[in-house]
Motif scaffolding. Structure first.
Motif, PDB file in Angstrom:
ATOM      1  N   PRO A 192       6.245   2.228   1.662  1.00 17.07           N
ATOM      2  CA  PRO A 192       6.591   1.585   0.316  1.00 17.07           C
ATOM      3  C   PRO A 192       7.226   0.905   0.164  1.00 17.07           C
ATOM      4  CG  PRO A 192       5.243   3.637   1.502  1.00 17.07           C
ATOM      5  CD  PRO A 192       6.290   3.362   2.490  1.00 17.07           C
ATOM      6  N   ARG A 193       7.347   0.334  -0.334  1.00 25.01           N
ATOM      7  CA  ARG A 193       9.105  -0.551  -1.656  1.00 25.01           C
ATOM      8  C   ARG A 193       8.574   0.814  -2.374  1.00 25.01           C
ATOM      9  NH1 ARG A 193       9.068  -5.790  -3.383  1.00 25.01           N
ATOM     10  NH2 ARG A 193      11.290  -5.267  -3.419  1.00 25.01           N
ATOM     11  N   SER A 194       9.929   1.141  -3.550  1.00 25.95           N
ATOM     12  CA  SER A 194      10.118   2.070  -3.800  1.00 25.95           C
ATOM     13  C   SER A 194      10.471   2.123  -5.160  1.00 25.95           C
ATOM     14  CB  SER A 194      11.686   2.772  -3.464  1.00 25.95           C
ATOM     15  OG  SER A 194      12.762   1.834  -3.768  1.00 25.95           O
ATOM     16  N   GLY A 195      10.894   0.385  -5.062  1.00 27.80           N
ATOM     17  CA  GLY A 195      10.712  -0.198  -7.007  1.00 27.80           C
ATOM     18  C   GLY A 195       9.018  -0.115  -7.055  1.00 27.80           C
ATOM     19  N   LEU A 196       8.991  -0.426  -6.166  1.00 26.87           N
ATOM     20  CA  LEU A 196       6.903  -0.910  -6.896  1.00 26.87           C
ATOM     21  C   LEU A 196       6.342   1.144  -6.622  1.00 26.87           C
ATOM     22  CD1 LEU A 196       5.693  -2.835  -4.538  1.00 26.87           C
ATOM     23  CD2 LEU A 196       5.934  -3.666  -7.071  1.00 26.87           C
ATOM     24  N   ALA A 197       6.911   1.431  -6.044  1.00 28.26           N
ATOM     25  CA  ALA A 197       6.391   2.683  -6.245  1.00 28.26           C
ATOM     26  C   ALA A 197       7.082   4.152  -7.437  1.00 28.26           C
ATOM     27  CB  ALA A 197       7.438   4.214  -5.019  1.00 28.26           C
ATOM     28  N   ILE A 241       1.803   4.296  -0.481  1.00 31.38           N
ATOM     29  CA  ILE A 241       0.914   3.284   0.704  1.00 31.38           C
ATOM     30  C   ILE A 241       0.085   4.807   1.510  1.00 31.38           C
ATOM     31  CG2 ILE A 241       0.636   2.550   3.007  1.00 31.38           C
ATOM     32  CD1 ILE A 241       3.321   1.010   2.753  1.00 31.38           C
ATOM     33  N   VAL A 242      -0.965   4.726   2.038  1.00 33.03           N
ATOM     34  CA  VAL A 242      -1.920   5.682   1.609  1.00 33.03           C
ATOM     35  C   VAL A 242      -1.989   6.727   3.423  1.00 33.03           C
ATOM     36  CG1 VAL A 242      -4.340   6.388   2.374  1.00 33.03           C
ATOM     37  CG2 VAL A 242      -3.928   4.564   0.945  1.00 33.03           C
ATOM     38  N   ASN A 243      -2.068   5.474   4.551  1.00 29.45           N
ATOM     39  CA  ASN A 243      -1.167   6.166   5.689  1.00 29.45           C
ATOM     40  C   ASN A 243       0.553   5.939   5.998  1.00 29.45           C
ATOM     41  OD1 ASN A 243      -1.682   2.837   5.764  1.00 29.45           O
ATOM     42  ND2 ASN A 243      -1.605   3.364   7.372  1.00 29.45           N
ATOM     43  N   ALA A 244       1.111   5.749   5.444  1.00 31.04           N
ATOM     44  CA  ALA A 244       2.506   5.856   5.148  1.00 31.04           C
ATOM     45  C   ALA A 244       3.689   6.936   6.356  1.00 31.04           C
ATOM     46  CB  ALA A 244       3.734   5.805   3.899  1.00 31.04           C
ATOM     47  N   PRO A 245       3.954   6.295   7.533  1.00 32.48           N
ATOM     48  CA  PRO A 245       4.364   5.052   7.299  1.00 32.48           C
ATOM     49  C   PRO A 245       2.825   4.781   8.367  1.00 32.48           C
ATOM     50  CG  PRO A 245       5.484   6.665   8.692  1.00 32.48           C
ATOM     51  CD  PRO A 245       4.842   7.227   8.075  1.00 32.48           C
ATOM     52  N   GLY A 246       3.173   2.829   8.080  1.00 36.01           N
ATOM     53  CA  GLY A 246       1.822   2.426   8.859  1.00 36.01           C
ATOM     54  C   GLY A 246       2.532   2.194  10.334  1.00 36.01           C
ATOM     55  N   ILE A 303       2.400  -0.842  13.620  1.00 33.94           N
ATOM     56  CA  ILE A 303       2.081  -1.025  14.291  1.00 33.94           C
ATOM     57  C   ILE A 303       2.247  -1.254  15.592  1.00 33.94           C
ATOM     58  CG2 ILE A 303       1.801  -3.672  14.663  1.00 33.94           C
ATOM     59  CD1 ILE A 303       1.098  -2.694  11.653  1.00 33.94           C
ATOM     60  N   ASP A 304       0.945  -1.000  16.934  1.00 34.34           N
ATOM     61  CA  ASP A 304       1.365  -0.909  18.385  1.00 34.34           C
ATOM     62  C   ASP A 304       1.484  -2.018  19.085  1.00 34.34           C
ATOM     63  OD1 ASP A 304       0.035   2.441  18.325  1.00 34.34           O
ATOM     64  OD2 ASP A 304      -1.333   0.914  17.273  1.00 34.34           O
ATOM     65  N   ALA A 305       2.826  -1.627  19.857  1.00 31.33           N
ATOM     66  CA  ALA A 305       2.882  -2.802  21.132  1.00 31.33           C
ATOM     67  C   ALA A 305       2.033  -3.822  21.198  1.00 31.33           C
ATOM     68  CB  ALA A 305       3.899  -2.117  21.600  1.00 31.33           C
ATOM     69  N   ASP A 306       0.818  -2.912  21.195  1.00 34.31           N
ATOM     70  CA  ASP A 306      -0.397  -3.569  22.051  1.00 34.31           C
ATOM     71  C   ASP A 306      -1.397  -4.165  21.243  1.00 34.31           C
ATOM     72  OD1 ASP A 306      -1.130  -1.493  21.360  1.00 34.31           O
ATOM     73  OD2 ASP A 306      -2.409  -0.819  23.670  1.00 34.31           O
ATOM     74  N   TYR A 307      -0.946  -4.274  20.317  1.00 27.50           N
ATOM     75  CA  TYR A 307      -2.211  -5.002  18.670  1.00 27.50           C
ATOM     76  C   TYR A 307      -1.177  -6.438  18.328  1.00 27.50           C
ATOM     77  CZ  TYR A 307      -4.151  -5.146  14.130  1.00 27.50           C
ATOM     78  OH  TYR A 307      -5.141  -5.570  12.835  1.00 27.50           O
ATOM     79  N   ARG A 308      -2.854  -7.204  18.549  1.00 31.98           N
ATOM     80  CA  ARG A 308      -2.773  -8.533  18.439  1.00 31.98           C
ATOM     81  C   ARG A 308      -3.142  -9.441  17.145  1.00 31.98           C
ATOM     82  NH1 ARG A 308       1.190  -7.401  20.593  1.00 31.98           N
ATOM     83  NH2 ARG A 308       0.950  -7.760  23.178  1.00 31.98           N
ATOM     84  N   GLY A 309      -3.615  -7.701  16.406  1.00 32.02           N
ATOM     85  CA  GLY A 309      -4.686  -8.267  15.038  1.00 32.02           C
ATOM     86  C   GLY A 309      -3.544  -9.251  13.817  1.00 32.02           C
ATOM     87  N   GLU A 310      -4.320  -8.854  12.735  1.00 30.70           N
ATOM     88  CA  GLU A 310      -3.479  -9.777  11.312  1.00 30.70           C
ATOM     89  C   GLU A 310      -2.865  -7.861  10.845  1.00 30.70           C
ATOM     90  OE1 GLU A 310      -5.651 -10.969   8.304  1.00 30.70           O
ATOM     91  OE2 GLU A 310      -3.305 -11.564   7.143  1.00 30.70           O
ATOM     92  N   LEU A 311      -1.376  -8.183  10.778  1.00 37.19           N
ATOM     93  CA  LEU A 311      -0.726  -6.956   9.846  1.00 37.19           C
ATOM     94  C   LEU A 311      -1.148  -6.980   8.652  1.00 37.19           C
ATOM     95  CD1 LEU A 311       3.259  -7.741  10.739  1.00 37.19           C
ATOM     96  CD2 LEU A 311       1.191  -6.654  12.167  1.00 37.19           C
ATOM     97  N   LYS A 312      -1.650  -5.693   8.247  1.00 39.87           N
ATOM     98  CA  LYS A 312      -2.358  -5.531   7.179  1.00 39.87           C
ATOM     99  C   LYS A 312      -1.468  -4.238   6.223  1.00 39.87           C
ATOM    100  CE  LYS A 312      -6.654  -7.749   7.813  1.00 39.87           C
ATOM    101  NZ  LYS A 312      -8.180  -7.460   8.017  1.00 39.87           N
ATOM    102  N   VAL A 313      -1.721  -4.025   5.296  1.00 38.85           N
ATOM    103  CA  VAL A 313      -1.365  -3.093   4.234  1.00 38.85           C
ATOM    104  C   VAL A 313      -2.419  -2.115   3.694  1.00 38.85           C
ATOM    105  CG1 VAL A 313       0.837  -1.979   2.800  1.00 38.85           C
ATOM    106  CG2 VAL A 313       0.949  -4.850   4.556  1.00 38.85           C
ATOM    107  N   LEU A 314      -1.902  -0.563   3.842  1.00 34.34           N
ATOM    108  CA  LEU A 314      -2.627  -0.357   3.007  1.00 34.34           C
ATOM    109  C   LEU A 314      -2.908   0.368   1.307  1.00 34.34           C
ATOM    110  CD1 LEU A 314      -6.408   0.523   2.964  1.00 34.34           C
ATOM    111  CD2 LEU A 314      -4.973   2.568   4.945  1.00 34.34           C
ATOM    112  N   LEU A 315      -2.195  -0.710   0.535  1.00 33.72           N
ATOM    113  CA  LEU A 315      -1.836   0.123  -0.548  1.00 33.72           C
ATOM    114  C   LEU A 315      -2.800   0.985  -1.846  1.00 33.72           C
ATOM    115  CD1 LEU A 315      -0.411  -3.104  -1.721  1.00 33.72           C
ATOM    116  CD2 LEU A 315       0.775  -1.606  -0.880  1.00 33.72           C
ATOM    117  N   ILE A 316      -2.300   1.978  -1.912  1.00 37.88           N
ATOM    118  CA  ILE A 316      -2.891   2.918  -2.991  1.00 37.88           C
ATOM    119  C   ILE A 316      -2.483   2.777  -4.629  1.00 37.88           C
ATOM    120  CG2 ILE A 316      -1.553   5.158  -2.339  1.00 37.88           C
ATOM    121  CD1 ILE A 316      -4.001   6.679  -2.573  1.00 37.88           C
TER     122      ILE A 316
END
Ligand SMILES: O=c1ccn([C@H]2C[C@H](O)[C@@H](COP(=O)(O)OP(=O)(O)OP(=O)(O)O)O2)c(=O)[nH]1
Ligand SMILES: [Mg+2]
Length: 143
Positions: free
Chosen positions: A62-67, A74-79, A81-94
């Motif tokens: 999360p960004r502290s200013g927004l928090a 972020i629901v799953n903070a810290p999200g 990202i695995d080294a073998d992931y090739r999908g789009e980076l997404k952010v699970l905000l709450i």
């Protein structure tokens, strides 16, 4: 170090905002405005795809200013990202506030820290070495 990235966002690449920042801010990649209602969670696309070297992960935080100002976390903070992931980076905000929060295309919604990690193998044993703490935890040292 250099990391391969595909940028379909139409925004500039993520960058460190100050000389010694640990995190690079991530921007929303969206055609339409996103409204997050109180206690609602939304998976926000970034339009970014990365190829982390083996032994590295990316943490989406999360960004502290927004928090602080808007209760955005972020629901799953810290999200992770695995080294073998090739999908789009997404952010699970709450939205933890009691008012709607609006996200526009290109808004900086989170930050990403690239970090080294270990890859371990287990040694199954019957006992673990003794320590002064032992099994104490969850505040057992007092306030
Ligand atoms: O905030 C996040 C968290 C994860 N991911 C992507 C990258 C990560 O490598 C993948 C899987 O994430 P994670 O392991 O946290 O989720 P999972 O529920 O365990 O899914 P999987 O079974 O695919 O590993 O999803 C994101 O884009 N954003
Ligand atoms: Mg997983």
């Amino acid at each position: 170090m250099q990391i391969n990235i595909i940028n379909k966002s139409g925004h500039a690449l993520p960058q460190y905002e100050t000389a010694h920042a640990a995190g690079m801010d991530l921007r929303a990649h969206t055609d339409t405005q996103i409204v997050i209602k109180p206690m609602q969670r939304v998976l926000v696309p970034t339009g970014l795809f990365i190829e982390l070297p083996v032994g590295y992960e990316a943490q989406i935080r999360p960004r502290s200013g927004l928090a602080y100002k808007h209760g955005i976390s972020i629901v799953n903070a810290p999200g992770t990202i695995d080294a073998d992931y090739r999908g789009e980076l997404k952010v699970l905000l709450i939205n933890l506030s009691d008012t709607d929060f609006v996200i526009n295309n290109a808004d900086r919604i989170a930050q990403m820290v690239i970090a080294k990690h270990e890859t371990v193998s287990w040694t199954p044993v019957e006992t673990l070495n003794e320590t002064a703490r032992g099994e104490g935890g969850y505040g057992h040292t007092g306030k």
